[in-house]
Design an enzyme around this catalytic site. Structure first.
Site, PDB file in Angstrom:
ATOM      1  N   THR A 123      -8.878   9.975 -33.313  1.00 58.17           N
ATOM      2  CA  THR A 123      -8.142   8.733 -33.045  1.00 58.17           C
ATOM      3  C   THR A 123      -9.035   7.584 -32.599  1.00 58.17           C
ATOM      4  OG1 THR A 123      -6.633   7.733 -31.420  1.00 58.17           O
ATOM      5  CG2 THR A 123      -7.643   9.798 -30.781  1.00 58.17           C
ATOM      6  N   GLU A 125      -8.368   5.813 -30.222  1.00 58.32           N
ATOM      7  CA  GLU A 125      -8.376   5.824 -28.753  1.00 58.32           C
ATOM      8  C   GLU A 125      -9.729   6.287 -28.212  1.00 58.32           C
ATOM      9  OE1 GLU A 125      -6.233   5.454 -25.745  1.00 58.32           O
ATOM     10  OE2 GLU A 125      -5.567   3.925 -27.146  1.00 58.32           O
ATOM     11  N   TYR A 147      -5.831  11.363 -22.673  1.00 59.23           N
ATOM     12  CA  TYR A 147      -5.612  11.622 -24.106  1.00 59.23           C
ATOM     13  C   TYR A 147      -6.898  11.338 -24.890  1.00 59.23           C
ATOM     14  CZ  TYR A 147      -3.996  10.601 -28.900  1.00 59.23           C
ATOM     15  OH  TYR A 147      -3.844  10.563 -30.265  1.00 59.23           O
ATOM     16  N   LYS A 151      -9.172  14.054 -26.920  1.00 63.30           N
ATOM     17  CA  LYS A 151      -9.385  13.895 -28.359  1.00 63.30           C
ATOM     18  C   LYS A 151     -10.878  13.783 -28.694  1.00 63.30           C
ATOM     19  CE  LYS A 151      -5.372  13.718 -30.618  1.00 63.30           C
ATOM     20  NZ  LYS A 151      -5.075  14.383 -31.885  1.00 63.30           N
TER      21      LYS A 151
HETATM   22  P1  NAP Z   1       3.829  12.962 -33.100  1.00 62.62           P
HETATM   23  O1  NAP Z   1       4.890  12.309 -33.914  1.00 62.62           O
HETATM   24  O2  NAP Z   1       3.889  12.864 -31.621  1.00 62.62           O
HETATM   25  O3  NAP Z   1       3.773  14.507 -33.526  1.00 62.62           O
HETATM   26  C1  NAP Z   1       3.030  15.440 -32.800  1.00 62.62           C
HETATM   27  C2  NAP Z   1       3.509  16.830 -33.157  1.00 62.62           C
HETATM   28  O4  NAP Z   1       2.694  17.775 -32.444  1.00 62.62           O
HETATM   29  C3  NAP Z   1       4.952  17.131 -32.796  1.00 62.62           C
HETATM   30  O5  NAP Z   1       5.590  17.665 -33.935  1.00 62.62           O
HETATM   31  C4  NAP Z   1       4.850  18.206 -31.718  1.00 62.62           C
HETATM   32  O6  NAP Z   1       5.830  19.194 -31.795  1.00 62.62           O
HETATM   33  C5  NAP Z   1       3.516  18.845 -32.058  1.00 62.62           C
HETATM   34  N1  NAP Z   1       2.940  19.565 -30.910  1.00 62.62           N
HETATM   35  C6  NAP Z   1       2.737  19.077 -29.668  1.00 62.62           C
HETATM   36  N2  NAP Z   1       2.190  20.025 -28.881  1.00 62.62           N
HETATM   37  C7  NAP Z   1       2.056  21.142 -29.640  1.00 62.62           C
HETATM   38  C8  NAP Z   1       1.565  22.437 -29.408  1.00 62.62           C
HETATM   39  N3  NAP Z   1       1.113  22.793 -28.198  1.00 62.62           N
HETATM   40  N4  NAP Z   1       1.564  23.340 -30.421  1.00 62.62           N
HETATM   41  C9  NAP Z   1       2.058  22.993 -31.637  1.00 62.62           C
HETATM   42  N5  NAP Z   1       2.553  21.777 -31.928  1.00 62.62           N
HETATM   43  C10 NAP Z   1       2.548  20.866 -30.939  1.00 62.62           C
HETATM   44  O7  NAP Z   1       2.385  12.409 -33.532  1.00 62.62           O
HETATM   45  P2  NAP Z   1       1.926  11.617 -34.856  1.00 62.62           P
HETATM   46  O8  NAP Z   1       2.028  10.159 -34.599  1.00 62.62           O
HETATM   47  O9  NAP Z   1       2.555  12.232 -36.030  1.00 62.62           O
HETATM   48  O10 NAP Z   1       0.366  11.941 -34.847  1.00 62.62           O
HETATM   49  C11 NAP Z   1      -0.163  13.100 -35.491  1.00 62.62           C
HETATM   50  C12 NAP Z   1      -1.545  13.377 -34.931  1.00 62.62           C
HETATM   51  O11 NAP Z   1      -2.391  12.271 -35.180  1.00 62.62           O
HETATM   52  C13 NAP Z   1      -1.589  13.620 -33.438  1.00 62.62           C
HETATM   53  O12 NAP Z   1      -2.608  14.562 -33.193  1.00 62.62           O
HETATM   54  C14 NAP Z   1      -2.005  12.266 -32.867  1.00 62.62           C
HETATM   55  O13 NAP Z   1      -2.632  12.438 -31.627  1.00 62.62           O
HETATM   56  C15 NAP Z   1      -2.940  11.805 -33.948  1.00 62.62           C
HETATM   57  N6  NAP Z   1      -3.074  10.358 -34.112  1.00 62.62           N
HETATM   58  C16 NAP Z   1      -1.969   9.592 -34.271  1.00 62.62           C
HETATM   59  C17 NAP Z   1      -2.116   8.228 -34.484  1.00 62.62           C
HETATM   60  C18 NAP Z   1      -0.916   7.340 -34.678  1.00 62.62           C
HETATM   61  O14 NAP Z   1      -1.090   6.113 -34.554  1.00 62.62           O
HETATM   62  N7  NAP Z   1       0.241   7.872 -35.019  1.00 62.62           N
HETATM   63  C19 NAP Z   1      -3.412   7.664 -34.542  1.00 62.62           C
HETATM   64  C20 NAP Z   1      -4.504   8.500 -34.407  1.00 62.62           C
HETATM   65  C21 NAP Z   1      -4.338   9.847 -34.205  1.00 62.62           C
HETATM   66  P3  NAP Z   1       7.216  19.143 -30.986  1.00 62.62           P
HETATM   67  O15 NAP Z   1       8.180  18.587 -31.996  1.00 62.62           O
HETATM   68  O16 NAP Z   1       7.458  20.594 -30.671  1.00 62.62           O
HETATM   69  O17 NAP Z   1       7.025  18.300 -29.784  1.00 62.62           O
HETATM   70  O1  G4F Z   2       2.327   2.172 -29.029  1.00 63.91           O
HETATM   71  P1  G4F Z   2       1.411   2.649 -27.974  1.00 63.91           P
HETATM   72  O2  G4F Z   2       1.983   3.539 -26.936  1.00 63.91           O
HETATM   73  O3  G4F Z   2       0.189   3.317 -28.731  1.00 63.91           O
HETATM   74  P2  G4F Z   2      -1.328   3.631 -28.281  1.00 63.91           P
HETATM   75  O4  G4F Z   2      -1.433   3.805 -26.828  1.00 63.91           O
HETATM   76  O5  G4F Z   2      -2.204   2.626 -28.920  1.00 63.91           O
HETATM   77  O6  G4F Z   2      -1.547   5.072 -28.944  1.00 63.91           O
HETATM   78  C1  G4F Z   2      -1.163   5.343 -30.286  1.00 63.91           C
HETATM   79  O7  G4F Z   2      -2.240   5.062 -31.148  1.00 63.91           O
HETATM   80  C2  G4F Z   2      -3.402   5.886 -30.948  1.00 63.91           C
HETATM   81  C3  G4F Z   2      -4.461   5.404 -31.947  1.00 63.91           C
HETATM   82  O8  G4F Z   2      -5.153   4.314 -31.418  1.00 63.91           O
HETATM   83  C4  G4F Z   2      -3.019   7.324 -31.161  1.00 63.91           C
HETATM   84  F1  G4F Z   2      -4.111   8.120 -31.042  1.00 63.91           F
HETATM   85  C5  G4F Z   2      -1.956   7.730 -30.167  1.00 63.91           C
HETATM   86  O9  G4F Z   2      -1.556   9.074 -30.424  1.00 63.91           O
HETATM   87  C6  G4F Z   2      -0.749   6.819 -30.358  1.00 63.91           C
HETATM   88  O10 G4F Z   2      -0.184   7.076 -31.618  1.00 63.91           O
HETATM   89  O11 G4F Z   2       0.769   1.397 -27.222  1.00 63.91           O
HETATM   90  C7  G4F Z   2       0.103   0.367 -27.920  1.00 63.91           C
HETATM   91  C8  G4F Z   2      -0.242  -0.770 -26.967  1.00 63.91           C
HETATM   92  C9  G4F Z   2      -0.919  -0.319 -25.666  1.00 63.91           C
HETATM   93  O12 G4F Z   2      -1.965  -1.197 -25.396  1.00 63.91           O
HETATM   94  C10 G4F Z   2       0.159  -0.458 -24.607  1.00 63.91           C
HETATM   95  O13 G4F Z   2      -0.322  -0.739 -23.309  1.00 63.91           O
HETATM   96  O14 G4F Z   2       0.987  -1.384 -26.567  1.00 63.91           O
HETATM   97  C11 G4F Z   2       0.921  -1.638 -25.174  1.00 63.91           C
HETATM   98  N1  G4F Z   2       2.295  -1.725 -24.670  1.00 63.91           N
HETATM   99  C12 G4F Z   2       2.839  -2.825 -24.103  1.00 63.91           C
HETATM  100  N2  G4F Z   2       4.093  -2.562 -23.699  1.00 63.91           N
HETATM  101  C13 G4F Z   2       3.203  -0.733 -24.642  1.00 63.91           C
HETATM  102  C14 G4F Z   2       4.339  -1.270 -24.029  1.00 63.91           C
HETATM  103  N3  G4F Z   2       3.160   0.533 -25.112  1.00 63.91           N
HETATM  104  C15 G4F Z   2       4.276   1.287 -24.957  1.00 63.91           C
HETATM  105  N4  G4F Z   2       4.260   2.542 -25.458  1.00 63.91           N
HETATM  106  N5  G4F Z   2       5.410   0.824 -24.342  1.00 63.91           N
HETATM  107  C16 G4F Z   2       5.492  -0.450 -23.860  1.00 63.91           C
HETATM  108  O15 G4F Z   2       6.499  -0.862 -23.291  1.00 63.91           O
END
Ligand code: NAP
Ligand code: G4F
Length: 338
Positions: A123, A125, A147, A151
């Site tokens: 990520t 992050e 987190y 990661k």
């Molecule tokens: P998400 O919607 O939160 O999905 C995460 C999944 O992981 C859920 O289905 C959850 O299952 C499962 N999980 C959590 N803990 C587990 C465990 N101990 N064993 C098995 N499964 C488990 O996340 P996403 O946005 O699809 O992201 C997918 C991956 O990409 C994650 O690793 C995230 O950190 C990474 N990532 C996401 C972003 C982004 O912007 N979306 C960016 C960079 C990296 P449950 O349904 O049981 O909770």
């Molecule tokens: O939507 P966020 O919670 O995503 P964040 O923290 O960027 O993380 C997501 O992206 C990562 C990749 O860069 C992934 F690895 C991670 O798993 C996840 O998918 O917050 C985005 C930004 C932050 O700066 C936060 O402080 O939005 C700001 N923010 C402002 N108000 C808020 C809020 N975030 C959340 N969740 N809720 C608020 O009310």
């Protein structure tokens, strides 16, 4: 027929990746945690096409059994406690799932079948307090949350197993990607869901947000899962940044999303006193609540996806404004259906 095992299959990315692999003719297996109430999350619509296996990335034995059962050509490890803010509340379990869980997967592959190709969900992050703008594969890391730290461990252990044991293991350093299936706690979906409540349900309470100045490089998950698959089809394993190459403040997302719903906002005040006001009616529709601030913030992310574009021939298809539009229209439609 190729076989893939996806952890985190019920999450946002797991669902889009499943659809992609099914379209490509894969047999898809999904690792799922046992729940008290049956719930297929984002893959409910295709659950009959997926073979589910109970397991947990914190449980090595369950991963070995899952690999024996699925006998996959490819594993996509998408499982994570993925909400950054919650990682300060649960730093240990976040480390166990997002960090050590990856070692469990790599170890399971090493002990069962070293030919399996492995994708690790790294990520942006990990860049945290950014050391260069934009960020690419050579940018030093500086994570800012439990987190991000977990990661980063996962990222390096994946590279370590590749170098130590010759595993075909790739890390996709993915910048923020959102969609109509995004969890409600993430800022983009919180905004679009909140707008639907205001517009369709007549509940005019303001949407409360944290840091409006934070900037993110947002893309659509449907584009980003294609990059995951492409990484595992190459001759050699490698790590790639996947990003849109643009950055926008949270405030801009708020503005564009309200505009898509027919409301023009103007922002007044600063910091905790900032509000977003409907230009026409003068109602406050957005306000800042410091409970949503983080103990340490990632202020600016912007990725350079050139390596992926050149080597994987990957390109984003959905731009920022289209992403906002898709998410707003989806939440408005869902509110109508309720
Ligand atoms: P998400 O919607 O939160 O999905 C995460 C999944 O992981 C859920 O289905 C959850 O299952 C499962 N999980 C959590 N803990 C587990 C465990 N101990 N064993 C098995 N499964 C488990 O996340 P996403 O946005 O699809 O992201 C997918 C991956 O990409 C994650 O690793 C995230 O950190 C990474 N990532 C996401 C972003 C982004 O912007 N979306 C960016 C960079 C990296 P449950 O349904 O049981 O909770
Ligand atoms: O939507 P966020 O919670 O995503 P964040 O923290 O960027 O993380 C997501 O992206 C990562 C990749 O860069 C992934 F690895 C991670 O798993 C996840 O998918 O917050 C985005 C930004 C932050 O700066 C936060 O402080 O939005 C700001 N923010 C402002 N108000 C808020 C809020 N975030 C959340 N969740 N809720 C608020 O009310």
């Amino acid at each position: 027929m190729k076989k893939a095992l996806i952890s985190g299959i019920c999450g946002q990315d797991g669902s889009y990746l499943s659809e992609l692999l099914l379209e490509k003719g894969y047999e898809v297996y999904g690792l799922v945690r046992r729940k008290a109430k049956e719930d297929y999350g984002n893959v409910a619509h295709i659950k009959d096409k997926i073979r589910f296996i109970y397991g947990d990335v914190t449980d090595l034995a369950s991963l070995i059994l899952a690999i024996k059962e699925a006998d996959p050509d490819e594993i996509y490890n998408l499982a994570a406690q993925s909400f950054v803010k919650a990682s300060w509340d649960s730093p240990v379990s976040t480390g166990e799932i997002d960090g050590l869980g990856v070692t469990n997967f790599l170890e399971a592959i090493r002990q069962t079948n070293r030919k399996i190709r492995f994708y690790q969900a790294s990520t942006s992050e990990m860049f945290g307090k950014v050391q260069a703008i934009p960020q690419d594969e050579t940018t030093p890391f500086y994570p800012r949350s439990p987190y991000g730290v977990a990661k980063l461990y996962a990222h390096w252990i994946t590279i370590n197993y590749r170098e130590s044991y010759g595993l075909f293991a790739c890390c996709g350093i993915l910048f923020n990607h959102e969609s109509e299936r995004r969890g409600l706690e993430f800022v983009t979906r919180k905004i679009t869901h909140g707008i639907a409540r205001i517009v369709k349900k007549g509940n005019r309470a303001p949407i409360e947000l944290g840091n409006l100045d934070a900037k993110r490089d947002w893309g659509h998950a449907r584009d980003y899962v294609k990059a995951m698959w492409l990484m595992l089809q190459q001759d050699k394993p490698d790590d790639y940044v996947i990003a849109s190459g643009e950055t926008h403040a949270v405030r801009e997302f708020v503005y564009e999303a309200f505009k898509e719903a027919g409301i023009e906002l103007e922002f007044k005040g600063k910091g905790v006193d900032e509000v977003g006001i409907d230009k026409k009616t003068k109602e406050v529709l957005v306000k800042v609540n410091p409970i949503f601030y983080r103990p340490a913030e990632v202020e600016l992310l912007i990725g350079n996806p050139k390596k992926a574009e050149t080597k994987l021939n990957w390109k984003k298809e959905i731009d920022f404004k289209t992403l906002v539009k898709l998410m707003v229209q989806n939440d408005l439609r869902l509110a109508d259906e309720e």
